[in-house]
Scaffold this motif. Structure first.
Motif, short mmCIF file in Angstrom:
data_model
loop_
_atom_site.label_atom_id
_atom_site.label_comp_id
_atom_site.label_asym_id
_atom_site.label_seq_id
_atom_site.Cartn_x
_atom_site.Cartn_y
_atom_site.Cartn_z
N SER A 189 -40.83 92.03 16.73
CA SER A 189 -39.48 92.60 16.67
C SER A 189 -39.06 92.85 15.22
CB SER A 189 -38.48 91.66 17.35
OG SER A 189 -38.76 91.54 18.73
N LEU A 190 -39.36 91.90 14.34
CA LEU A 190 -38.98 92.04 12.94
C LEU A 190 -39.65 93.25 12.29
CD1 LEU A 190 -38.87 88.37 11.60
CD2 LEU A 190 -36.97 90.00 11.69
N ILE A 191 -40.89 93.51 12.66
CA ILE A 191 -41.60 94.66 12.10
C ILE A 191 -40.87 95.95 12.44
CG2 ILE A 191 -43.71 96.05 12.30
CD1 ILE A 191 -45.24 93.39 12.60
N VAL A 192 -40.48 96.10 13.72
CA VAL A 192 -39.77 97.31 14.15
C VAL A 192 -38.43 97.42 13.44
CG1 VAL A 192 -38.75 98.52 16.13
CG2 VAL A 192 -40.92 97.32 16.40
N ILE A 193 -37.70 96.31 13.39
CA ILE A 193 -36.36 96.32 12.77
C ILE A 193 -36.45 96.62 11.27
CG2 ILE A 193 -34.36 94.89 12.20
CD1 ILE A 193 -34.86 93.44 14.91
N ILE A 194 -37.41 96.01 10.59
CA ILE A 194 -37.57 96.24 9.14
C ILE A 194 -37.95 97.69 8.86
CG2 ILE A 194 -39.00 95.70 7.13
CD1 ILE A 194 -39.09 92.80 8.18
N ILE A 195 -38.85 98.25 9.67
CA ILE A 195 -39.22 99.67 9.50
C ILE A 195 -37.99 100.55 9.73
CG2 ILE A 195 -40.58 101.58 10.43
CD1 ILE A 195 -42.78 99.56 11.05
#
Length: 298
Positions: free
Chosen positions: A15-21
């Motif tokens: 989830s963090l990867i998607v949000i950070i991108i």
């Protein structure tokens, strides 16, 4: 039994990867790609006849404006929204439509200017509605279950909203008023999904005593996972069909697809692990207090 809770670092990282991108894309582009419902602009609707070629109409529009969003309404009406569409360009597009689609002077149904203040008012009202909904849901879950369940559910809801916004930022999709309505719908759906799992956790805690919150949560998630996946899949199939076959509601259907999928993910992989963390933290505090009391006794 799948150890869902034990692998929380993987689920949180995805989830963090998607949000950070998504956040990176917003910073790079200077924010989301807001449509005329928020920035203001021109809305034009033409009657091009039943079964007209939308791709051909889009090609004509793109010759004059690059930021236009187009939709098909009632199979015969063609809607254009753009922040930079002038009256002269509307006339030129209309003349091309007359030639390509053999329509008359009455084919121009409406031409409206939309002010940015309408979008700001809509956004403010949506934020107020979300805050009220969050507070009411937190109070309800705190009374019906416990405060930790409510806090975990709200964190999962923020996750769903952030994922949906991030997808729009990554793919630079235009954000208009239907997006707000879809977000409010997703909040209700995601909360319902989380409550089903929390209800099973509460029931299992009654019958499985002297067991850690992690084990109870793992068992509860495994017991409800099939139900959550089946319910979400059925809902998504319906909304995807609407998205494909009803172009006029795509602005509403697409964020629903993303949000409901994110809600199913968060109810299993985000809400339950967060509850376990909160529960473990509370139990550790309780043990520390008991140790302090024991040490103070003569």
């Amino acid at each position: 039994m799948l150890k869902i809770i034990d692998k929380w670092k993987i689920w949180f990282s995805l989830s963090l990867i998607v949000i950070i991108i998504g956040i990176g894309c917003m910073i790079y582009r200077g924010g989301l790609n807001f449509g005329i419902d928020f920035k203001g602009g021109t809305q034009v609707i033409f009657d091009l006849g039943n079964g007209f070629n939308k791709a051909q109409a889009d090609k004509i529009v793109n010759e004059y404006v690059n930021d236009a969003t187009t939709n098909t309404v009632n199979s015969n009406e063609y809607e254009i929204k753009s922040a930079n569409l002038t009256s002269e360009q509307v006339n030129e597009i209309f003349n091309k439509f007359k030639t390509e689609f053999k329509v008359g002077d009455k084919a121009l149904i409406s031409q409206n200017q939309i002010g940015a203040s309408i979008g700001k008012e809509l956004t403010d009202n949506a934020i107020i509605a979300l805050c009220i909904a969050f507070i009411c849901m937190l109070i309800y879950i705190a009374i019906r279950f416990e405060f930790k369940f409510g806090l975990a559910a709200l964190i999962a809801l923020f996750h769903d909203i952030l994922i949906t916004v991030s997808v729009y930022a990554i793919f630079n999709i235009t954000v208009n008023s239907p997006f707000i309505a879809a977000i409010l719908t997703v909040v209700g759906y995601s909360m319902n999904d989380s409550i089903v799992i929390f209800d099973r956790i509460r029931e299992n805690m009654k019958f499985i005593k002297r067991t850690s919150p992690r084990e109870v949560a793992n068992k509860s998630v495994n017991q409800t996972m099939a139900r959550s996946i089946n319910t979400t899949s059925t809902t998504l199939v319906t909304i995807i069909a609407v998205y494909i076959f009803v172009p006029s509601v795509r602005d509403f259907a697409f964020p629903l697809i993303v949000g409901i999928a994110a809600g199913a993910y968060s109810s299993i992989f985000i809400a339950s692990p967060v509850w376990v963390m909160l529960k473990d933290r509370s139990l550790k505090k309780g043990k520390r207090k008991k140790e302090v009391v024991v040490e103070e006794l003569p």
